[in-house]
Each structure stands twice: as structure tokens, then as C-alpha cells.
Design an enzyme around this catalytic site. Structure first.
Site, PDB file in Angstrom:
ATOM      1  CD  GLU A 192      17.279  12.087 -35.657  1.00  0.00           C
ATOM      2  OE1 GLU A 192      17.211  13.335 -35.659  1.00  0.00           O
ATOM      3  OE2 GLU A 192      17.620  11.419 -34.657  1.00  0.00           O
ATOM      4  CG  HIS A 233      12.683   7.124 -25.846  1.00  0.00           C
ATOM      5  ND1 HIS A 233      12.214   8.335 -25.427  1.00  0.00           N
ATOM      6  CD2 HIS A 233      13.947   7.354 -26.284  1.00  0.00           C
ATOM      7  CE1 HIS A 233      13.160   9.261 -25.588  1.00  0.00           C
ATOM      8  NE2 HIS A 233      14.206   8.692 -26.110  1.00  0.00           N
TER       9      HIS A 233
HETATM   10  C1  LIG Z   1      15.522  13.156 -32.447  1.00  0.00           C
HETATM   11  C2  LIG Z   1      16.353  12.262 -31.624  1.00  0.00           C
HETATM   12  N1  LIG Z   1      17.373  11.611 -32.202  1.00  0.00           N
HETATM   13  C3  LIG Z   1      18.151  10.784 -31.467  1.00  0.00           C
HETATM   14  C4  LIG Z   1      17.920  10.601 -30.144  1.00  0.00           C
HETATM   15  C5  LIG Z   1      18.770   9.660 -29.319  1.00  0.00           C
HETATM   16  N2  LIG Z   1      19.616  10.447 -28.407  1.00  0.00           N
HETATM   17  C6  LIG Z   1      19.263  10.646 -27.129  1.00  0.00           C
HETATM   18  S1  LIG Z   1      20.362  11.631 -26.334  1.00  0.00           S
HETATM   19  C7  LIG Z   1      21.320  11.763 -27.704  1.00  0.00           C
HETATM   20  C8  LIG Z   1      22.587  12.571 -27.661  1.00  0.00           C
HETATM   21  C9  LIG Z   1      22.325  13.978 -27.401  1.00  0.00           C
HETATM   22  O1  LIG Z   1      23.526  14.692 -27.406  1.00  0.00           O
HETATM   23  P1  LIG Z   1      23.545  16.131 -26.782  1.00  0.00           P
HETATM   24  O2  LIG Z   1      22.455  16.942 -27.351  1.00  0.00           O
HETATM   25  O3  LIG Z   1      24.921  16.650 -26.926  1.00  0.00           O
HETATM   26  O4  LIG Z   1      23.197  15.885 -25.253  1.00  0.00           O
HETATM   27  P2  LIG Z   1      24.033  15.030 -24.193  1.00  0.00           P
HETATM   28  O5  LIG Z   1      23.398  13.691 -24.143  1.00  0.00           O
HETATM   29  O6  LIG Z   1      25.438  14.983 -24.636  1.00  0.00           O
HETATM   30  O7  LIG Z   1      23.846  15.770 -22.923  1.00  0.00           O
HETATM   31  C10 LIG Z   1      20.779  11.054 -28.764  1.00  0.00           C
HETATM   32  C11 LIG Z   1      21.373  10.949 -30.090  1.00  0.00           C
HETATM   33  C12 LIG Z   1      16.819  11.280 -29.584  1.00  0.00           C
HETATM   34  N3  LIG Z   1      16.492  11.119 -28.297  1.00  0.00           N
HETATM   35  N4  LIG Z   1      16.068  12.111 -30.337  1.00  0.00           N
END
Ligand SMILES: Cc1ncc(C[n+]2csc(CCOP(=O)(O)OP(=O)(O)O)c2C)c(N)n1
Ligand SMILES: [Mg+2]
Lengths: 344, 335
Positions: free
Chosen positions: A54, A123
């Protein structure tokens, strides 16, 4: 005139601006799926999928706006603004002031906000007060599809940075994505008039202009987003008890339509703020200041969120402004007579 | 820990996730329910080297690690059900599960587990000599500024920290490599961290790599970065719209595909090449979202079965199911 859902009304304004102006681009996490039709229509060079960075992509959107584009940076949930606050607090908001209006930042940050579907304290925040506390930003929070369309249209024509907040309880697509996930076993208290409505394509709703949703001389209720619908529902109950309410929908937090608020409160002598944001140091206190600065001394109360929003649905319902809490606060206010001239 | 011990923990973690899934489907759990199915070998393998006084920082898939750590299962389930008997009395929910006594904390803000873990390591070094901290996060989090800054901080302060990247290839509906420059392991090495790259579906390999890294941290030899490749067996969260669309293009996917098609055919818009690139990318994502199944190739639990033998595996799974079943009943989740 078309009947559109809340989210579709916003997307229609974005699509219209993108078709008209090649400088308008969309960037953010997962926009290729969240805005799949825009992605398919305008291609990956104008709908850019971002990494979970972000600070980098909102910061880049500020630079892109200063460099001549008109970006829409999507934050998914406004709670994530913590990760990129600098780009709004110290960059986007400052350029116009520093250059005495010579250089502007035509940026829109689009993010969802708000609770009511059990997603917990990281959230479901509103945060419009926090963001509107920064001079140089505009912050808009529509309550109907028509306003959502009109405010996004205005935001995209505006030359300064605008935070556009989309309440998840008004957006069937977000609620489906984050809350229901295809389940028929859950339901949410969704305000029907906020979720779907008539939209005039291309019609702008100017920033900083409130709308009166209901007329009454006994009490002014000022709110925004889902709170407006809760306030209208409460006002209907109150009317049967002999308490007639003005319901004012701010639509913009900054610029704040002080004139509309003051005009109504001058008439009713009572101000009730219904604000899904935190009670302290925010919009509700600002509204109290606005009427005091105008020389009014109305009876005042507020229905807000007091602390971290609890996860459990029944506790969350108690924490968020509800029809019951609004009606109760209004009755309390109506019991005491205002000491304004002309009100006895 | 021996193979049976590791399998037992994996089976417990899986049984817990499956019970959670069932309660979610019944509509009794709200919010974005991210399961850790596919991450059981990482949870069991890393936690095997932890001892009291160590700390863990977790992301939005915290339950396998918490289950293996020994958090009260009924209390966690009750928390997810939003009950007063939950470990946080229903206030926190499944994205914010914590245990002060076990020094374990999760957060739904992507990337935030890394600096938190660094702080746990700092406190551990000062107050609990010989202890370590572990931060778990995904591949997508590797692009978050606070996480990248933590890689540097951990190296600069030589913190007793293990950073575990559970690399499932996805960031919700984005292929992480499509938005990432370079390789995460090389990146960590660039910050001066010890790195190790393991198959996160191989519990023995995870346990061994984690034991080495944790030993080094305990001995004051600084932080390590462990990348474990894992499958994502239940989509991003339960009810994942992309997975549903991919699995049923004529059902759940119909609206999306219809909207995309008509948008791509709009009178105005990008050039034909741009539109085609978008559509191809969306179809590719749907194809990939359909792929990861609980088979002997992808599922770490299926793979671990052979290490303990079918008979032992079945017995341990039955015990895990019984334990979780009792927890569901105790939490008030049973009908
Ligand atoms: C700062 C932030 N940006 C966006 C999100 C929305 N979000 C939740 S899980 C996720 C993906 C995370 O990917 P990864 O770290 O690879 O974990 P995975 O879900 O694949 O296990 C996102 C973008 C968030 N929770 N926090
Ligand atoms: Mg991932």
C-alpha cells in the site's frame, strides 16, 4: 435513468470517466478480479494489479497524479490505510498548500469501510473522521447508489485528492465477497434503499453538499452512509411518538456542509449525531463545534462507536449505531427543552 | 519430534480446520474465514522446535500453529462462534486470536507479523535469554513495506528471530509472482539473513530446517528466513468467489464471465490487444484456482501418511477427530 446496485453505480462512474479521459487509471490489489469488467474493457495498462504494497502503490498514485494522470487507487478496506498513511497525510494533502494552489493532486482513493457483517475490529472501521482531519483531503461517504455514482463522478472531475468510502453494508458485491461467500446460511441487516436505486448516468453530486432525507422540526439527526438509513428508520418510529426529525445526510465529511447543519439545528434546537466512526476526537465533536461556532447552543447527543468493534455478531450489533440506540437517544434529547430563543 | 508426533499434530490441525469449515458453512462463523489447510506441515514442523518462553507472531491463518502450540481448542472454537466462553469472549474472532501465556499473537493486517515478531525477539533477548521468536506470513506479505523493513531490522540488530514465509503462490486472486520482482529467498539473503528454502508439504524437511535456524537464533547467531512452499487447499478464504467461479463456470462463475465478456466487447475501451491480454489473464487465474486438491501430490497430510504408515496414520487421525469433536461439543458448536 437506470436501476443499479451501489457498487455498480460507482463502477459505472469510473467506466464513464475512463472512456472519456485516458488519464484515468485504476490501481490496487486484485483489481483484475474486483473490477474484472473494467480490466477486460480497458486492459492491464489502465487497470493495474498491485502487490500488497500500500505504501508504494498509493504513494505512486500521488506521484502519478502530480505527473498528469488521474489515478483511482483502491485500498480494498480503509483499515489498511495504516500502511500508507504517509502518502495521504504528508504528500497528497500538502502539495496544493505548499504550491499555493499551483500544483494539484487529482487522486481518488477508493476504499470500503464499515461493519455489520462480523469481520472484527481490524476490518470494519469507518475512519472517515481520521482522514477528514487532514486539511487538503476531501472525504466522501455516500449512502445511496445515486450519490455513490454522483460523488464518484464529482471526485473524478475534482482536481484535489478525494477519499471515496464505500460502506460494505450497502454493497451486495462486497458483502458477498467478504461476508457471505456463497452461503445462504447468513444474513445481514442491509438497508434496501442504500443497496439499490435509480441512478442518473453522469449526474454529479457536488462535494461538500449535504442532503435532507426527511423533514421535521423537533430534532436534527445528522448522519452518513448506513447511519442515514438507520436514522430514517428511527425517525419513522419517533414520528409516531410525536417527535419529528430532520434527517440530514452529510454525504461529504470534508468539506463539511456546516451551513446545512446549522440551518437545521437553528430550527430544531436539538442535534443528534449518528456516526459509525469513533465517538471521541472525530466527526461528532466537529459537528458540535460547528453549531457552537455558529452561535447556537442546542441540546446535543451522539450515537457512535466507542471502542474496538467486537467480532461477535450480537456484540457488534450493540456497538454499531442501531435504530434502537438512535431512537433512545432522540427520546432523551426530546425530553429536555432546548434553550434557544423561540424554543420553549 | 518423531514422525508420528509430527503427523499427530498435523492431523489435529487439519481436524480443527475441517470443523471450522463445517461451522462456517452452517452460518455460525462470520467474517473472512481463512483456513490454514495445506500449512499443517509448516505449523507442526516449526513448532516442534519451540519451547516455553518462545514467541510467535501470526498472520490471518493462525489456527494450525495455535492448535499445535496447545491453545485450548474449545476456547478457540467458541471464540469463532462469538461466544462469551471464547478465549477472547467473542471480542477478537478468528483473525485476531492471541494467547498471552503462550506468547502468540495473530493479526489480519498483511505483513504486520514480521515487525511484531522482531519485537518479540527483542523482548525475548532481554527477558528470556535463549528464547526465540518466529514470525509467520505469506508470499504476498513479502511485498509489504513493514515486512521488508523488518528483514533489515532483524539483520541489523541480529535478532533471535525466524521469519517463515508460507509461499502458496497466491495473494487472494493475484498470482504473487505477477506482482513481484525477484525471488523472496534471494531478497532475504540480500538483507544479510541466513536463508533456507524447503518443500513446505514435507514435514520432515520443515522440521529439520526450522530446528537448525531456531538453534542458531538461540545461540545468538542471528535471524534466519525460511521459505516453505505450500498448497492452498481451500481458496483464499471459505467461499472464495474466484475458486467458486473456476469450479463452476456455468453456475457461480456465470455472472463474472458474462460481465467480463460484455465489457471486453464494449464499443469503447482499450485496444484489442489490451483487452485480449486481460481476458487471457483472467482465464488463466480461473484455471489455476481450480487446480489445488487434497490429493497425494498436493496435500501435506496425504504426503505425511506414508512416513508413519497407513495404520498409525488412521489411528492418529481418528484420535484427532475425536479430540476436535469433543472441543466442538464443549464449545457449543454441536447440534
Ligand atoms: C495491509 C493489508 N493489505 C491488504 C489486506 C487484504 N488481504 C488479506 S489476505 C491478503 C493476501 C495475503 O497474501 P499472503 O501474504 O501470500 O497470504 P495468503 O493469504 O496467501 O496465505 C490480502 C491482500 C490486508 N489484510 N492487509
Ligand atoms: Mg500467499
Amino acid at each position: 435513468m437506470a436501476r443499479l446496485e451501489f457498487g455498480a453505480a460507482i463502477d459505472a462512474a469510473v467506466a464513464e470517466a475512463m472512456a472519456r479521459d485516458p488519464r484515468v487509471i485504476v490501481l490496487g490489489e486484485d483489481v483484475h478480479t474486483l473490477r474484472a469488467p473494467l480490466f477486460a474493457r480497458f486492459g492491464p495498462r489502465r487497470v493495474l494489479s498491485a502487490p500488497i504494497s500500500e505504501a508504494a502503490f498509493v504513494g505512486a498514485a500521488v506521484g502519478a497524479a502530480m505527473g498528469g494522470l488521474r489515478p483511482i487507487a483502491e485500498l480494498m478496506l480503509v483499515d489498511f490505510v495504516g500502511s500508507c498513511l504517509d502518502s495521504l497525510l504528508n504528500q497528497a494533502s500538502k502539495v496544493e498548500g505548499f504550491t499555493h494552489g499551483d500544483w494539484k493532486v487529482p487522486l481518488v482513493v477508493r476504499a470500503t469501510c464499515g461493519g455489520g457483517y462480523g469481520d472484527g475490529g481490524q476490518h470494519e472501521q469507518a475512519l472517515w473522521g481520521l482522514l477528514a482531519g487532514i486539511p487538503g483531503l476531501s472525504v466522501v461517504v455516500p449512502s445511496t447508489p445515486a450519490d455513490a455514482h454522483g460523488l464518484m463522478t464529482a471526485a473524478l472531475r475534482h482536481d484535489g485528492p478525494v477519499i471515496f468510502l464505500e460502506h460494505k453494508l450497502l454493497s451486495r458485491s462486497w458483502l458477498e465477497f467478504l461476508g457471505a461467500g456463497g452461503r445462504k446460511t447468513v444474513s445481514f441487516d442491509v438497508p434496501p434503499d442504500g443497496v439499490e436505486g435509480e441512478v442518473l448516468a453522469g449526474e454529479e453530486v457536488p462535494l461538500g453538499v449535504a442532503a435532507i432525507r426527511r423533514h421535521g422540526d423537533g430534532l436534527t439527526i445528522v448522519s452518513l452512509a448506513v447511519g442515514v438509513h438507520r436514522a430514517i428508520a428511527a425517525a419513522e418510529i419517533l414520528a409516531r411518538e410525536g417527535i419529528d426529525c430532520d434527517v440530514l445526510d452529510l454525504r461529504s465529511v470534508r468539506p463539511l456542509d456546516r451551513v446545512a447543519v446549522v440551518a437545521s439545528v437553528a430550527r430544531t434546537g436539538r442535534l443528534l449525531v449518528v456516526d459509525e466512526d469513533y465517538r471521541e476526537f472525530g466527526l461528532s465533536g466537529e459537528l458540535a463545534a460547528a453549531v457552537l461556532e455558529a452561535g447556537l447552543s442546542p441540546r446535543f447527543a451522539r450515537v457512535c462507536v466507542d471502542g474496538t468493534i467486537p467480532y461477535a455478531r450480537h456484540l457488534e450489533d450493540l456497538a454499531l449505531p442501531s435504530v434502537a440506540r438512535i431512537a433512545e437517544a432522540a427520546r432523551e434529547l426530546a425530553r429536555v427543552s432546548p434553550d434557544l430563543p423561540g424554543h420553549g | 519430534m518423531d514422525a508420528a508426533g509430527l503427523f499427530r499434530q498435523m492431523a489435529r490441525a487439519r481436524a480443527f480446520e475441517d470443523a471450522t469449515s463445517a461451522l462456517w458453512r452452517e452460518g455460525r462463523i462470520s467474517g473472512e474465514m481463512h483456513l490454514g489447510t495445506g500449512e499443517e506441515a509448516v505449523a507442526a514442523g516449526v513448532v516442534a522446535s519451540l519451547r516455553p518462553g518462545d514467541a510467535v507472531a501470526l498472520d490471518h491463518r493462525p489456527t494450525p500453529v495455535l492448535t499445535v502450540l496447545g491453545v485450548d481448542l474449545a476456547g478457540m472454537l467458541a471464540e469463532m462462534l462469538g461466544m462469551e466462553s471464547g478465549i477472547h469472549r467473542g471480542r477478537a474472532g478468528h483473525m485476531h486470536l492471541m494467547s498471552r501465556t503462550l506468547l502468540a499473537s495473530s493479526s489480519g493486517i498483511v505483513g504486520s507479523s514480521a515487525p511484531l515478531g522482531a519485537g518479540f525477539a527483542l523482548a525475548g533477548r532481554a527477558l528470556r535469554p535463549g528464547s526465540v521468536a518466529v514470525a509467520f506470513f505469506g508470499d504476498g506479505a513479502m511485498n509489504q513495506g513493514m515486512l521488508l523493513e523488518t528483514l533489515n531490522l532483524a539483520a541489523a540488530w541480529s535478532l533471535p528471530l525466524l521469519l517463515v514465509c508460507k509461499d502458496n503462490g497466491w495473494s487472494i486472486t493475484t498470482r504473487t509472482d505477477a506482482v513481484t520482482g525477484g525471488d523472496p529467498v534471494a531478497r532475504a539473503r540480500g538483507f544479510g539473513l541466513e536463508t533456507v528454502d524447503v518443500d513446505g508439504g514435507d514435514v520432515g524437511a520443515v522440521a529439520e530446517a526450522a530446528a537448525d535456524a531456531i538453534d542458531r537464533a538461540r545461540n545468538g547467531e542471528g535471524p534466519s528466513f525460511l521459505r516453505a512452499r505450500v498448497p492452498r487447499l481451500d481458496g483464499h478464504f471459505l467461499g472464495d468467489a474466484l475458486v467458486r467461479a473456476a469450479r463452476s463456470p456455468a453456475g457461480d462463475g456465470r455472472q463474472l464471465l458474462g460481465d467480463v465478456t460484455s465489457a471486453a466487447l464494449s464499443r469503447t475501451g482499450g485496444g484489442l490487444g489490451d483487452r485480449a491480454r486481460s481476458v487471457v489473464r483472467l482465464l488463466d487465474l480461473m484455471r489455476r484456482a481450480r487446480r489445488e486438491d487434497r490429493d497425494t501430490r498436493h496435500d501435506p497430510l496425504e504426503r505425511a501418511r506414508s512416513t508413519v504408515g497407513q495404520e498409525v496414520a488412521s489411528r492418529l487421525e481418528a484420535e484427532a477427530l475425536a479430540e476436535v469433536g469433543r472441543a466442538v461439543a464443549a464449545a457449543g458448536g454441536a447440534h
